[in-house]
Design an enzyme around this catalytic site. Structure first.
Site, PDB file in Angstrom:
ATOM      1  N   CYS A   6       0.834  -1.211   0.000  1.00  0.00           N
ATOM      2  CA  CYS A   6       0.000   0.000   0.000  1.00  0.00           C
ATOM      3  C   CYS A   6       0.871   1.264   0.000  1.00  0.00           C
ATOM      4  O   CYS A   6       1.485   1.615   1.021  1.00  0.00           O
ATOM      5  CB  CYS A   6      -0.926  -0.023   1.215  1.00  0.00           C
ATOM      6  SG  CYS A   6      -1.842   1.507   1.485  1.00  0.00           S
TER       7      CYS A   6
ATOM      8  N   CYS B 185      -0.211   4.027   2.459  1.00  0.00           N
ATOM      9  CA  CYS B 185       0.111   3.633   3.838  1.00  0.00           C
ATOM     10  C   CYS B 185       1.518   4.101   4.213  1.00  0.00           C
ATOM     11  O   CYS B 185       1.766   4.569   5.334  1.00  0.00           O
ATOM     12  CB  CYS B 185       0.033   2.112   4.003  1.00  0.00           C
ATOM     13  SG  CYS B 185      -1.620   1.418   3.793  1.00  0.00           S
TER      14      CYS B 185
END
Length: 300
Positions: A45, A48
């Site tokens: 991700c 993230c």
């Protein structure tokens, strides 16, 4: 006192990786002491990887008022599944064992900071609470210098902490540094002047200022012995005795004035007793005894 290394360790303790097995301890139980943010993320991700450093920075700046637990959803999918998380990054805020707020996506630092400030408004970090308890205990045991050092350390981290400001004021009062006590009390915002701890510190300062204007205890005791109806000398003696920590004796003299002449000096002795009770605190033995004795006279 915390040294620089201790502070760094404490900051690191506010951020940790959590798992399905440790989630109950790291998040649910810990959130009963202070808010805990859970950062649900994954290696693949990209957003993230943008958000996590921001979260870590803001949590460290919160100085223990909030903790951060990071969970890799690929390694530990059970908890994210129970919470219904379908996209990441996802941040959940837990308080008292329950998720109460959160957000999705890689928010900018300003928004993350605002989120955490809303979450922690009015809260004191557990480490700070422990320090304040230690300072209060030191002051109660007569170690005003030691207590002042701890209160000052708390104020370095949180300059507006009312308990620390009030405690430091009382330390200055105890050591006779009344000008410093005035300056410290002046740092309390006007809207917080009626806070219980602040009011008690102000009462203690006012009593100390009064004591600086009365005569020597021996002279006052002699005057009262020669004329038990000399209420002004008895009143001044009570003020002087309280400044020396002789609370019971101060209480005895003011109660005696109330008993002999309640209306003297426009109810001055009773009003002085109330100020003493404010300074001593509601749970002090002298306060409890004084209130009981005063009530027995007023409502006899």
């Amino acid at each position: 006192m915390l040294q620089n290394g201790d502070v760094a360790v404490a900051a690191d303790n506010h951020i940790k990786d959590t798992t399905t097995q440790t989630f109950m301890k790291d998040v649910i139980e810990e959130s009963k002491r202070q808010p805990v943010l859970v950062d649900f993320w994954a290696e693949w991700c990209g957003p993230c990887k943008q958000l996590t450093p921001v979260l870590e920075k803001v949590v460290k700046n919160a100085k223990g008022k909030v903790k951060l637990a990071k969970m890799d959803i690929d390694k530990h999918p059970q908890i994210p599944g129970q919470l219904g998380i379908q996209s990441i990054p996802a941040v959940f805020a837990f308080v008292n064992g329950q998720p109460i707020d959160g957000f999705m996506g890689a928010l900018p630092e300003s928004q993350v900071t605002a989120f955490i400030e809303r979450l922690t408004k009015g809260k004191v970090a557990p480490e700070e609470q422990d320090m304040l308890k230690a300072a209060d205990a030191a002051l109660a045991e007569g170690d005003a210098a030691g207590a002042a050092e701890i209160y000052a350390h708390v104020l370095q981290e949180e300059p507006a902490n009312l308990q620390a400001l009030a405690g430091l004021t009382r330390c200055y009062v105890e050591t006779g540094a009344l000008d410093q006590a005035k300056q410290t009390l002046a740092m309390v915002p006007e809207a917080k002047q009626n806070d219980t701890a602040v009011a008690a510190a102000r009462a203690a300062l006012e009593l100390a200022l009064q004591a600086s204007n009365v005569g020597p205890i021996a002279e006052l005791e002699q005057k009262v012995t020669q004329n038990p109806l000399d209420h002004q000398s008895r009143y001044d003696l009570a003020v002087a005795l309280n400044a020396k920590g002789q609370r019971k004796e101060a209480l005895d003299h003011l109660i005696e004035i109330v008993r002999r002449d309640r209306k003297w000096n426009e109810d001055g002795a009773r009003k002085q007793l109330v100020q003493l009770f404010d300074a001593w605190g509601p749970t002090d033995e002298a306060t409890l005894d004084g209130r009981k004795r005063l009530s027995s006279i007023l409502f006899a």
